[in-house]
Write a protein that holds these residues in place. Structure first.
Motif, mmCIF file in Angstrom:
data_model
loop_
_atom_site.group_PDB
_atom_site.id
_atom_site.type_symbol
_atom_site.label_atom_id
_atom_site.label_comp_id
_atom_site.label_asym_id
_atom_site.label_seq_id
_atom_site.Cartn_x
_atom_site.Cartn_y
_atom_site.Cartn_z
ATOM 1 N N THR A 2 -70.709 116.241 36.315
ATOM 2 C CA THR A 2 -70.365 116.366 34.912
ATOM 3 C C THR A 2 -71.604 116.839 34.161
ATOM 4 O O THR A 2 -72.686 116.298 34.337
ATOM 5 C CB THR A 2 -69.889 115.026 34.325
ATOM 6 N N THR A 3 -71.458 117.874 33.358
ATOM 7 C CA THR A 3 -72.505 118.302 32.458
ATOM 8 C C THR A 3 -71.953 118.176 31.049
ATOM 9 O O THR A 3 -70.802 117.794 30.842
ATOM 10 C CB THR A 3 -72.918 119.763 32.727
ATOM 11 N N ASN A 4 -72.771 118.527 30.054
ATOM 12 C CA ASN A 4 -72.269 118.512 28.690
ATOM 13 C C ASN A 4 -71.078 119.439 28.520
ATOM 14 O O ASN A 4 -70.163 119.156 27.753
ATOM 15 C CB ASN A 4 -73.373 118.911 27.717
ATOM 16 N N TRP A 5 -71.082 120.558 29.228
ATOM 17 C CA TRP A 5 -70.098 121.607 28.971
ATOM 18 C C TRP A 5 -69.058 121.787 30.067
ATOM 19 O O TRP A 5 -68.023 122.388 29.829
ATOM 20 C CB TRP A 5 -70.824 122.932 28.744
ATOM 21 N N MET A 7 -66.962 120.018 33.584
ATOM 22 C CA MET A 7 -66.641 118.836 34.379
ATOM 23 C C MET A 7 -65.973 119.283 35.668
ATOM 24 O O MET A 7 -65.054 120.104 35.650
ATOM 25 C CB MET A 7 -65.717 117.901 33.608
ATOM 26 N N THR A 8 -66.442 118.750 36.786
ATOM 27 C CA THR A 8 -65.844 119.064 38.073
ATOM 28 C C THR A 8 -64.566 118.258 38.266
ATOM 29 O O THR A 8 -64.549 117.044 38.089
ATOM 30 C CB THR A 8 -66.812 118.754 39.228
ATOM 31 N N ILE A 33 -63.597 128.485 36.949
ATOM 32 C CA ILE A 33 -63.972 127.867 35.683
ATOM 33 C C ILE A 33 -62.775 127.972 34.752
ATOM 34 O O ILE A 33 -62.323 129.078 34.424
ATOM 35 C CB ILE A 33 -65.209 128.543 35.073
ATOM 36 N N ALA A 34 -62.216 126.833 34.355
ATOM 37 C CA ALA A 34 -60.987 126.785 33.573
ATOM 38 C C ALA A 34 -61.268 126.268 32.165
ATOM 39 O O ALA A 34 -62.019 125.299 31.992
ATOM 40 C CB ALA A 34 -59.956 125.883 34.265
ATOM 41 N N LEU A 35 -60.666 126.909 31.180
ATOM 42 C CA LEU A 35 -60.866 126.554 29.773
ATOM 43 C C LEU A 35 -59.515 126.242 29.150
ATOM 44 O O LEU A 35 -58.654 127.118 29.058
ATOM 45 C CB LEU A 35 -61.558 127.714 29.044
ATOM 46 N N VAL A 60 -63.940 122.528 34.697
ATOM 47 C CA VAL A 60 -63.154 122.668 33.476
ATOM 48 C C VAL A 60 -64.059 122.472 32.265
ATOM 49 O O VAL A 60 -64.909 121.573 32.249
ATOM 50 C CB VAL A 60 -61.985 121.658 33.446
ATOM 51 N N GLY A 61 -63.881 123.318 31.268
ATOM 52 C CA GLY A 61 -64.692 123.227 30.068
ATOM 53 C C GLY A 61 -64.526 121.900 29.356
ATOM 54 O O GLY A 61 -63.409 121.389 29.195
#
Length: 290
Positions: A2-5, A7-8, A33-35, A60-61
């Motif tokens: 998990t990052t700020n922007w 998430m796995t 990469i899904a938004l 995912v964003g």
């Protein structure tokens, strides 16, 4: 991770004691990469998890104002959102990847793709779903200016939230703030001067009450690469159904691996539930919210 922007989202389920599965999951070969849609949380893409191959990582964003970032004020313009996302993507371990955005996520995905091209790290494929191309900008009356009651009623109308929430609007307070911010970002967005060289896969539903289905082929104007359009049924949020996800995943994996694209969807009469052929596209009235 998990990052700020980003998430796995874990894909599949490891067989008991399968060491090969564990190793492949530890070192994926490809990435998606899904938004999500306006106000959407990473959990929107949970139905995608079982259908992704074991060697494809799904990120995912995770935007400000929702999920673990619920305490942060949501951002109201596309540019700072894309700046944060592009920094996060650039810091990832390099591997072939595709970008997919749904509704408002399509705007972010398109601009993220352009930003990553400028960094010399473009995706292999951009998939845009349930959003008209940038040559059709949002026009007033703008959805982000609606009252909470009006906005919540519209979300119920298009299938975004349960009708039960009309009787408990306080539960939607934080979510409405994020939705309103995303809508403002989308509705103030204007078409850039140049497009992308990344191939585009345009996706939509013929029964979407938000988007005019016949406009989706004009995403072809935004790329100098190849272009494909696929149409489904299932309303504005069709993309999150397992049937639709399975079809879309096959196309994303094909774009990632360089394999032959899946055959065109069959006609509604003999095809699986959840999608129809491009020839079956009809005219659907467009609404402001998308």
């Amino acid at each position: 991770m998990t990052t700020n922007w980003l998430m796995t989202m874990r894909t599949g389920r490891p067989p008991e004691g399968d060491e090969r599965f564990r190793r492949s999951r530890a070192r994926p070969r490809f990435r998606v990469i899904a938004l999500p849609h306006a106000g959407g949380w990473p959990s929107a893409f949970q139905p995608w998890q079982p259908g992704l191959p074991d060697d494809v990582e799904l990120l995912v964003g995770q935007l400000p104002g929702r999920g673990p970032r619920i305490g942060e004020p949501p951002l109201r313009r596309v540019e700072p959102l894309v700046e944060g996302l592009s920094r996060a993507v650039a810091e990832l371990e390099p591997m072939p990847y595709a970008v997919i955005g749904h509704s408002f996520g399509s705007v972010l995905g398109y601009e993220l793709t352009k930003a990553m091209e400028h960094k010399g790290l473009p995706p292999r494929l951009l998939a845009v779903s349930a959003r008209q191309p940038p040559c059709f900008p949002s026009e007033p009356p703008f959805a982000h200016l609606r009252t909470d009651d009006e906005l919540l009623a519209h979300l119920v109308d298009i299938g975004g939230v349960s009708a039960d929430l009309l009787r408990r609007p306080a539960l939607m307070g934080p979510s409405l703030a994020a939705i309103r911010a995303d809508l403002e970002a989308m509705e103030t967005y204007r078409r850039p001067l140049s497009g992308t060289a990344v191939p585009i896969l345009s996706l939509g539903a013929v029964d979407d009450p938000v988007v005019i289905a016949e406009r989706l082929h004009l995403w072809s104007l935004e790329t100098t690469g190849s272009f494909t359009r696929l149409m489904f049924t299932g309303g504005h949020f069709y993309l999150y159904s397992p049937d639709s996800a399975a079809v879309i995943i096959r196309h994303l994996v094909s774009g990632l691996t360089g394999g032959s694209p899946p055959p065109a969807p069959p006609s509604p009469a003999d095809g699986p539930p959840g999608h129809v052929s491009p020839a079956a596209v009809g005219h659907v009235p467009e609404r402001t919210l998308s």
